[in-house]
Design a protein around this motif. Structure first.
Motif, short mmCIF file in Angstrom:
data_model
loop_
_atom_site.label_atom_id
_atom_site.label_comp_id
_atom_site.label_asym_id
_atom_site.label_seq_id
_atom_site.Cartn_x
_atom_site.Cartn_y
_atom_site.Cartn_z
N PHE A 170 0.79 -1.21 -0.17
CA PHE A 170 0.03 -0.05 -0.02
C PHE A 170 0.98 1.05 -0.19
O PHE A 170 0.62 2.25 -0.69
CB PHE A 170 -1.06 0.03 1.19
CG PHE A 170 -1.66 1.31 1.30
CD1 PHE A 170 -2.82 1.53 0.56
CD2 PHE A 170 -1.42 2.13 2.39
CE1 PHE A 170 -3.48 2.58 0.61
CE2 PHE A 170 -2.25 3.28 2.48
CZ PHE A 170 -3.33 3.64 1.60
N LEU A 180 0.85 3.76 -3.02
CA LEU A 180 0.38 5.22 -2.92
C LEU A 180 1.35 6.17 -3.15
O LEU A 180 1.15 7.00 -3.72
CB LEU A 180 0.05 5.22 -1.51
CG LEU A 180 -0.60 6.81 -0.84
CD1 LEU A 180 -1.82 7.04 -1.68
CD2 LEU A 180 -0.67 6.59 0.46
N ASN A 235 1.43 6.33 -6.81
CA ASN A 235 0.09 6.85 -7.39
C ASN A 235 0.29 8.41 -7.20
O ASN A 235 -0.35 9.00 -8.16
CB ASN A 235 -0.92 6.40 -6.70
CG ASN A 235 -2.29 6.38 -7.45
OD1 ASN A 235 -3.04 5.41 -7.07
ND2 ASN A 235 -2.38 7.08 -8.29
N ILE A 255 -9.22 5.64 -1.57
CA ILE A 255 -9.09 6.42 -2.84
C ILE A 255 -10.01 7.76 -2.83
O ILE A 255 -9.84 8.92 -3.09
CB ILE A 255 -9.25 5.49 -4.04
CG1 ILE A 255 -8.12 4.83 -4.19
CG2 ILE A 255 -9.44 6.31 -5.33
CD1 ILE A 255 -8.48 3.62 -5.03
N LEU A 278 -3.35 2.34 -7.36
CA LEU A 278 -4.37 1.99 -6.32
C LEU A 278 -5.23 1.30 -7.04
O LEU A 278 -6.04 0.19 -6.54
CB LEU A 278 -4.80 3.17 -5.35
CG LEU A 278 -3.79 3.51 -4.51
CD1 LEU A 278 -4.32 4.80 -3.35
CD2 LEU A 278 -3.22 2.34 -3.28
N ILE A 304 -8.83 10.37 -0.38
CA ILE A 304 -7.61 11.18 -0.72
C ILE A 304 -7.96 12.13 -1.87
O ILE A 304 -7.80 13.28 -2.01
CB ILE A 304 -6.63 10.21 -1.26
CG1 ILE A 304 -5.89 9.30 -0.12
CG2 ILE A 304 -5.45 10.94 -1.97
CD1 ILE A 304 -5.20 8.33 -0.49
#
Length: 414
Positions: A176, A180, A183, A389, A365, A392
């Protein structure tokens, strides 16, 4: 007399109100109460095909429970409307005002609140086909649905355990954090490249010295018009071992390069940035072209008289105006790039790399979510990631827009 007229004009309403209340009561008695109970328990009898036990389906019970809550909420809204209508009627009766007939009331409603009638079906469609799946997906994140626990096995509520697994469990946490970080970097770089690439082309084609502007604008638009997945597959073939790029590399006497191979890492990431730019820059170019046509040329003349060069004019006049006008689009572009599923799915999909749990070093993600939920049945973990997601992107979008000049200085460029 007025009371009789009042009662006669409300006869249909006096029939509709009790009918709705009775219909809701029948629904709750027949299935509503059990549906709501099933929503909290998610089933009590586990099915067994060998023993012929049908059992409870936890997913169906959850959906039926959500529908029961929605129907209950609609009924409460109906009761509120009935109470308001009764208060209005009582006030009219005390004032001695002649009550409107049902036809007159309906005409007045259609005239003053036509938007309610016009939007009823679209809103109902959004509730059924958009809101209900979102609610269902959100609730799945708080269950143990996935892996070996799928119907006919019973699903249980587990609270925030899925989020704890993502943030604490070593294998999931490491993946993750890596995905992240990549991403966010991908979204920032893609948005910047696409935005300023389109602005550069728009400025270039806006020059008076450029001839055949329509001809030159056609090429980026053609690239944009080709379906995205065809472009992705085309670039995947171009950079494959048997593609034209490696063909010329081998003809030159060098070894074939694994541009999208399992150890490609940043090479594959840079290719992804380039492919995404190829598809997205035309949109930014068209948007920037429209913005540039709205700038007052007298501003540049005044700036030239004050001694401002081309770069100073761009930084102080062109760029602030374009960013001010396109801030909402820029935010949308960032969110779209953050959730850009297609690029690496078509270029490098299905590849798992050591150090990542069911993912590769180019996956975003949204790709990891797909790998977990669709490919490997980790539905609850995937739902939890989708909520992360959402948090964020929504927080970023809201904070960026509120702090931007497009929100704080709305009258500046009018």
């Amino acid at each position: 007399m007025e009371k009789a007229k009042f009662i006669n004009s409300r006869t249909i309403k006096l029939l509709i109100y009790p009918a709705v209340i009775i219909a809701y009561a029948v629904f709750m008695i027949r299935s509503g109460i059990s549906d709501i109970r099933g929503f909290f328990t998610l089933g009590e009898v586990e099915g067994d095909a060998w023993l012929g036990i049908e059992g409870d389906d936890s997913v169906i019970l959850m959906l039926k429970g959500i529908l029961a809550f929605i129907i209950t909420a609609a009924f409460i809204a109906f009761l509120v409307a009935v109470i308001r209508d009764i208060k209005t009627n009582i006030a009219e009766l005390r004032l001695g005002t002649a009550p409107d007939s049902l036809g007159t009331a309906a005409s007045r409603f259609m005239d003053k609140k036509f938007y309610v009638v016009a939007l009823f079906l679209p809103v109902a469609g959004v509730l059924i086909f958009n809101i209900l799946p979102i609610i269902f997906m959100t609730l799945i994140a708080f269950t143990n649905y996935g892996g070996d626990i799928v119907p006919p096995k019973l699903i249980d509520w587990i609270g925030f355990d899925n989020f704890k697994k993502i943030l604490v469990l070593s294998e999931l946490k490491a993946t993750f954090v890596k995905i992240l970080g990549w991403n966010i970097l991908w979204a920032v770089l893609s948005t910047a490249i696409n935005y300023f690439g389109g602005l550069f082309l728009a400025l270039l084609l806006n020059k008076k010295c450029v001839k055949g502007k329509t001809f030159w604008r056609a090429f980026p638009i053609i690239a944009y018009a080709v379906p995205g997945f065809i472009t992705f597959l085309g670039f995947k073939f171009m950079f494959s071992y048997g593609g034209p790029i490696n063909y010329y590399i081998t003809r030159a006497g060098a070894n074939a390069v694994g541009f999208l191979d399992i150890d490609a890492a940043w090479t594959a990431r840079l290719i992804g940035l380039g492919v995404n730019a190829w598809i997205s820059i035309p949109t930014s170019m068209l948007l920037a072209t429209g913005m540039l046509s709205n700038i007052n040329p007298e501003l540049y003349e005044a700036a030239s008289l004050d001694g401002a060069g081309k770069w100073k004019q761009f930084v102080k006049l062109t760029l602030p105006f374009v960013i001010f006008s396109t801030t909402p689009t820029l935010i949308t572009s960032f969110v779209g790039n953050f959730n850009n599923f297609g690029v690496f799915y078509f270029l490098r999909g299905g590849m798992y790399i050591d150090g990542y749990f069911l993912a590769s070093d180019t996956d975003l993600l949204i790709n990891w979510l797909y790998n977990l939920s669709i490919e490997n049945n980790y539905y609850a973990i995937g739902a939890a990631i989708s909520l992360i997601i959402f948090l964020i992107t929504s927080v970023f979008s809201l904070m960026t827009y509120v702090k931007s000049d497009a929100f704080r200085k709305e009258d500046t460029y009018r």
